[in-house]
Design a protein around this motif. Structure first.
Motif, PDB file in Angstrom:
ATOM      1  N   LEU A   1       0.794  -1.117  -0.180  1.00 14.84           N
ATOM      2  CA  LEU A   1      -0.049   0.044   0.028  1.00 14.84           C
ATOM      3  C   LEU A   1       0.829   0.941   0.254  1.00 14.84           C
ATOM      4  O   LEU A   1       0.644   2.460  -0.716  1.00 14.84           O
ATOM      5  CB  LEU A   1      -0.891   0.037   1.242  1.00 14.84           C
ATOM      6  CG  LEU A   1      -2.076  -0.831   1.136  1.00 14.84           C
ATOM      7  CD1 LEU A   1      -2.824  -0.728   2.613  1.00 14.84           C
ATOM      8  CD2 LEU A   1      -3.090  -0.645   0.040  1.00 14.84           C
ATOM      9  N   ALA A   2       1.931   1.306   0.785  1.00 11.70           N
ATOM     10  CA  ALA A   2       2.799   2.606   0.752  1.00 11.70           C
ATOM     11  C   ALA A   2       3.440   2.536  -0.391  1.00 11.70           C
ATOM     12  O   ALA A   2       3.561   3.944  -0.829  1.00 11.70           O
ATOM     13  CB  ALA A   2       3.532   2.326   2.003  1.00 11.70           C
ATOM     14  N   LEU A   3       4.160   1.707  -0.750  1.00 15.94           N
ATOM     15  CA  LEU A   3       4.892   1.640  -2.015  1.00 15.94           C
ATOM     16  C   LEU A   3       4.037   2.129  -3.423  1.00 15.94           C
ATOM     17  O   LEU A   3       4.294   3.193  -4.088  1.00 15.94           O
ATOM     18  CB  LEU A   3       5.756   0.526  -2.481  1.00 15.94           C
ATOM     19  CG  LEU A   3       6.620   0.268  -3.457  1.00 15.94           C
ATOM     20  CD1 LEU A   3       7.465   1.546  -3.569  1.00 15.94           C
ATOM     21  CD2 LEU A   3       7.436  -0.938  -3.503  1.00 15.94           C
ATOM     22  N   ASN A   4       2.827   1.444  -3.763  1.00 16.78           N
ATOM     23  CA  ASN A   4       2.206   1.632  -4.771  1.00 16.78           C
ATOM     24  C   ASN A   4       1.425   2.929  -4.730  1.00 16.78           C
ATOM     25  O   ASN A   4       1.123   3.646  -5.588  1.00 16.78           O
ATOM     26  CB  ASN A   4       1.345   0.524  -5.081  1.00 16.78           C
ATOM     27  CG  ASN A   4       1.976  -0.712  -5.823  1.00 16.78           C
ATOM     28  OD1 ASN A   4       2.827  -0.307  -6.649  1.00 16.78           O
ATOM     29  ND2 ASN A   4       2.146  -1.954  -5.218  1.00 16.78           N
ATOM     30  N   GLY A   5       0.990   3.228  -3.347  1.00 21.10           N
ATOM     31  CA  GLY A   5       0.357   4.323  -3.038  1.00 21.10           C
ATOM     32  C   GLY A   5       1.211   5.677  -3.170  1.00 21.10           C
ATOM     33  O   GLY A   5       0.790   6.537  -3.774  1.00 21.10           O
ATOM     34  N   ALA A   6       2.648   5.688  -2.996  1.00 25.03           N
ATOM     35  CA  ALA A   6       3.511   6.444  -3.325  1.00 25.03           C
ATOM     36  C   ALA A   6       3.571   6.680  -4.770  1.00 25.03           C
ATOM     37  O   ALA A   6       3.692   8.101  -5.222  1.00 25.03           O
ATOM     38  CB  ALA A   6       4.936   6.365  -2.614  1.00 25.03           C
ATOM     39  N   ILE A   7       3.801   5.743  -5.307  1.00 14.79           N
ATOM     40  CA  ILE A   7       3.814   5.900  -7.126  1.00 14.79           C
ATOM     41  C   ILE A   7       2.832   6.564  -7.699  1.00 14.79           C
ATOM     42  O   ILE A   7       2.481   7.448  -8.304  1.00 14.79           O
ATOM     43  CB  ILE A   7       4.225   4.465  -7.623  1.00 14.79           C
ATOM     44  CG1 ILE A   7       5.568   3.976  -7.254  1.00 14.79           C
ATOM     45  CG2 ILE A   7       4.025   4.689  -9.161  1.00 14.79           C
ATOM     46  CD1 ILE A   7       5.777   2.769  -7.786  1.00 14.79           C
ATOM     47  N   ALA A   8       1.603   5.948  -7.096  1.00 18.95           N
ATOM     48  CA  ALA A   8       0.396   6.430  -7.753  1.00 18.95           C
ATOM     49  C   ALA A   8      -0.041   8.082  -7.417  1.00 18.95           C
ATOM     50  O   ALA A   8      -0.644   8.709  -8.401  1.00 18.95           O
ATOM     51  CB  ALA A   8      -0.877   5.867  -7.192  1.00 18.95           C
ATOM     52  N   SER A   9       0.555   8.619  -6.240  1.00 16.82           N
ATOM     53  CA  SER A   9       0.295  10.007  -5.781  1.00 16.82           C
ATOM     54  C   SER A   9       1.454  10.970  -6.124  1.00 16.82           C
ATOM     55  O   SER A   9       1.333  11.945  -5.787  1.00 16.82           O
ATOM     56  CB  SER A   9      -0.079   9.960  -4.484  1.00 16.82           C
ATOM     57  OG  SER A   9       1.063   9.373  -3.595  1.00 16.82           O
ATOM     58  N   GLY A  10       2.327  10.262  -6.628  1.00 24.27           N
ATOM     59  CA  GLY A  10       3.426  11.189  -6.996  1.00 24.27           C
ATOM     60  C   GLY A  10       4.326  11.606  -5.722  1.00 24.27           C
ATOM     61  O   GLY A  10       4.965  12.791  -5.840  1.00 24.27           O
ATOM     62  N   ALA A  11       4.231  10.929  -4.595  1.00 23.48           N
ATOM     63  CA  ALA A  11       4.963  10.904  -3.449  1.00 23.48           C
ATOM     64  C   ALA A  11       6.361  11.076  -3.417  1.00 23.48           C
ATOM     65  O   ALA A  11       6.861  10.383  -4.525  1.00 23.48           O
ATOM     66  CB  ALA A  11       4.594  10.204  -2.260  1.00 23.48           C
ATOM     67  N   GLU A  12       7.363  11.640  -2.811  1.00 30.32           N
ATOM     68  CA  GLU A  12       8.921  11.436  -3.091  1.00 30.32           C
ATOM     69  C   GLU A  12       9.549  10.042  -2.526  1.00 30.32           C
ATOM     70  O   GLU A  12      10.187   9.926  -2.910  1.00 30.32           O
ATOM     71  CB  GLU A  12       9.204  12.666  -2.284  1.00 30.32           C
ATOM     72  CG  GLU A  12       9.194  13.955  -2.964  1.00 30.32           C
ATOM     73  CD  GLU A  12       7.808  14.565  -2.916  1.00 30.32           C
ATOM     74  OE1 GLU A  12       7.268  14.910  -4.228  1.00 30.32           O
ATOM     75  OE2 GLU A  12       7.119  14.400  -2.220  1.00 30.32           O
ATOM     76  N   ALA A  13       8.725   9.501  -1.638  1.00 25.56           N
ATOM     77  CA  ALA A  13       9.454   8.117  -0.929  1.00 25.56           C
ATOM     78  C   ALA A  13       8.380   7.387  -0.391  1.00 25.56           C
ATOM     79  O   ALA A  13       7.344   7.902   0.076  1.00 25.56           O
ATOM     80  CB  ALA A  13      10.462   8.679  -0.074  1.00 25.56           C
ATOM     81  N   ALA A  14       8.769   6.275  -0.006  1.00 29.62           N
ATOM     82  CA  ALA A  14       7.933   5.215   0.521  1.00 29.62           C
ATOM     83  C   ALA A  14       8.828   4.466   1.784  1.00 29.62           C
ATOM     84  O   ALA A  14       9.844   4.149   1.160  1.00 29.62           O
ATOM     85  CB  ALA A  14       7.276   4.210  -0.135  1.00 29.62           C
TER      86      ALA A  14
END
Length: 326
Positions: free
Chosen positions: A180-193
């Motif tokens: 959830l954290a890793l794919n959520g970060a990719i999907a939302s354009g976050a800087e890191a997970a």
């Protein structure tokens, strides 16, 4: 073909969007095959307290779009004991239930495996958990909806992060599993997970800071998997405040909002396919297996394999996140 005349259905452990779609599919697929269906309320607790009700086709009308579970769910310590499982078996025999479909996560399927072995009882499991942490299946019921919920929440948090030039740590569910954290970060354009799978290998936060964490950006978002391994978002934020006081740090814990809401189309379709497949499996005399999906094909996964820990994650996803966060 197995001589099954009545199937019992229960949902156990944490709820997940799509459980109702699975209940609907099992019920209607069984009725289509001439099999009686009984719903067991409140998971394994309902077996022990004999909360069992007949299910007809109209019992599952208009539930495919609903989050949660119409059968309710609960955790049951009594079922973890031989005495409790004996009471549960007596209830199944008394109700004329010949086979059981269990919808839940790791703990639920562990209980199902023990019960099936003790009483040589036909049990088929469906992977219902937002964590996507069960082996032998590419996806679990509820994961896609939870991922979309995280993405929508992070999109909104970014507005505030940008406006105030802040560093946000956003905690998501998953425990020992960082999907959830890793794919959520990719999907939302976050800087890191920051995920459990990487925590034993390296100091993830230290690497992020030393590599020029915020670079030219005026705000940053980091998704953190809950739990003791990562320490959660609060621990990560506290460390930044102590070691890098120049950053304006905030924390958001998404919590149980991730479990709720109407399931996505993907979760409804997945749950429907798996529910129908569970009935097929029982009629094919399969037992002690979880229904999984691999490369868009339905598969039967032995409980012993499904409940193993440390489902491998795709390390290339972490590389993708790193590349895209520059």
């Amino acid at each position: 073909m197995a001589n099954i005349k009545c199937i019992g259905i229960l949902t156990s452990g944490g709820d997940a969007p799509g459980m109702n779609a699975a209940i609907r599919a099992v019920t209607r697929a069984a009725i289509y095959s001439g099999i009686e269906v009984k719903g067991i309320m409140r998971g394994y607790r309902g077996l022990i307290s004999d909360e069992i009700v007949p299910f007809k086709s109209n019992s599952v009308s208009n539930i495919i779009q609903q989050g949660g579970t119409v059968l309710k769910t609960a955790r049951c310590k009594e079922f973890q004991t031989p005495e409790g499982r004996k009471v549960a078996h007596e209830a199944l025999v008394r109700e004329g239930i010949d086979a059981l479909v269990v919808i839940g996560g790791d703990g639920s399927l562990t209980g199902a495996r023990i019960f099936a072995q003790e009483y040589d009882f036909p049990v088929v499991g469906l992977p219902g958990t937002i964590d996507n942490d069960l082996m032998g299946t590419d996806l679990t019921i509820g994961y896609d909806t939870a991922l979309n919920t995280i993405m929508e929440a992070v999109d909104k948090i970014r507005d505030t992060a940008s406006s105030h030039e802040r560093l946000f740590f956003i905690e998501v569910m998953g425990r020992e599993c960082g999907f959830l954290a890793l794919n959520g970060a990719i999907a939302s354009g976050a800087e890191a997970a920051i995920i459990p799978e990487m925590s034993f290998q390296q100091d993830q936060l230290g690497d992020l800071i030393s590599n020029g964490f915020r670079k030219s950006k005026n705000s940053s978002l980091v998704l953190v998997t809950e739990g003791d391994i990562t320490g959660g978002a609060m621990a990560q934020a506290e460390r930044v405040k102590n070691e890098f006081p120049q950053y304006d740090v905030r924390v958001t814990i998404l919590g149980h909002v991730q479990r709720g809401g109407s399931p996505t189309a993907n979760d409804r379709i997945l749950a429907s396919r798996m529910g129908a497949a569970a009935v097929d499996a029982l009629l094919d005399d399969q037992r002690n297996v979880m229904i999984g999906i691999q490369n868009d094909n339905i598969v039967y996964v032995p409980f012993s394999k499904a409940i193993k820990k440390n489902k491998p994650f795709q390390e290339d996803l972490m590389r993708t996140l790193k590349i895209l966060s520059i």
